[in-house]
Design a protein around this motif. Sequence first.
Motif, PDB file in Angstrom:
ATOM      1  N   GLY A  24      -9.342   6.576  16.677  1.00 41.84           N
ATOM      2  CA  GLY A  24      -9.002   6.558  15.267  1.00 41.84           C
ATOM      3  C   GLY A  24      -9.533   5.322  14.562  1.00 41.84           C
ATOM      4  N   GLY A  51      -8.065   9.990  12.031  1.00 40.15           N
ATOM      5  CA  GLY A  51      -6.733   9.463  12.308  1.00 40.15           C
ATOM      6  C   GLY A  51      -6.797   7.946  12.389  1.00 40.15           C
ATOM      7  N   ASP A  53      -5.564   4.346  14.849  1.00 42.06           N
ATOM      8  CA  ASP A  53      -5.177   3.940  16.204  1.00 42.06           C
ATOM      9  C   ASP A  53      -4.054   2.904  16.186  1.00 42.06           C
ATOM     10  N   LYS A  55       0.195   2.123  14.491  1.00 39.93           N
ATOM     11  CA  LYS A  55       1.383   2.637  13.814  1.00 39.93           C
ATOM     12  C   LYS A  55       1.614   1.809  12.559  1.00 39.93           C
ATOM     13  N   ASN A  81      -0.234   9.066  11.091  1.00 41.57           N
ATOM     14  CA  ASN A  81       0.803   8.704  12.058  1.00 41.57           C
ATOM     15  C   ASN A  81       1.670   9.914  12.401  1.00 41.57           C
ATOM     16  N   LYS A  83       0.730  13.077  12.281  1.00 42.56           N
ATOM     17  CA  LYS A  83      -0.079  13.961  13.114  1.00 42.56           C
ATOM     18  C   LYS A  83      -0.084  13.498  14.566  1.00 42.56           C
ATOM     19  N   ASN A  84      -0.243  12.193  14.767  1.00 45.37           N
ATOM     20  CA  ASN A  84      -0.251  11.635  16.118  1.00 45.37           C
ATOM     21  C   ASN A  84       1.083  11.853  16.799  1.00 45.37           C
ATOM     22  N   LYS A  87       1.390  15.422  17.932  1.00 45.99           N
ATOM     23  CA  LYS A  87       0.413  15.807  18.946  1.00 45.99           C
ATOM     24  C   LYS A  87       0.970  15.669  20.353  1.00 45.99           C
ATOM     25  N   TYR A  88       1.882  14.727  20.563  1.00 44.76           N
ATOM     26  CA  TYR A  88       2.357  14.435  21.909  1.00 44.76           C
ATOM     27  C   TYR A  88       3.713  14.975  22.179  1.00 44.76           C
TER      28      TYR A  88
END
Length: 88
Positions: A24, A51, A53, A55, A81, A83-84, A87-88
């Motif tokens: 990102g 995106g 990398d 926060k 943030n 979206k990230n 994602k997990y």
Amino acid sequence: MSLKKIIALLLILTFMGCFLPRRGVTLPGIEDAVKANVDCRLIVEKIDEKGVDFKLTAEIRRKLMRMRCGKNIINAIEKANKKNKNKY
């Protein structure tokens, strides 16, 4: 090593690179772009595409506001943030 093996190795590495996660946009990258007066829309576009990398903390938010970073950029970082997180 033969030419065929070298070509095969390069093809495998290229193919595997397609599956590596994209890195990102970094905070220093955003800061540099803002300092260089890059159009806010271009920065937001890059954040939406790649995106981020990092926060977005309250401290980073204050730092970006002091730099006169546009609200659109901060909103794009918040969106990235989220979206990230999903994602997990």
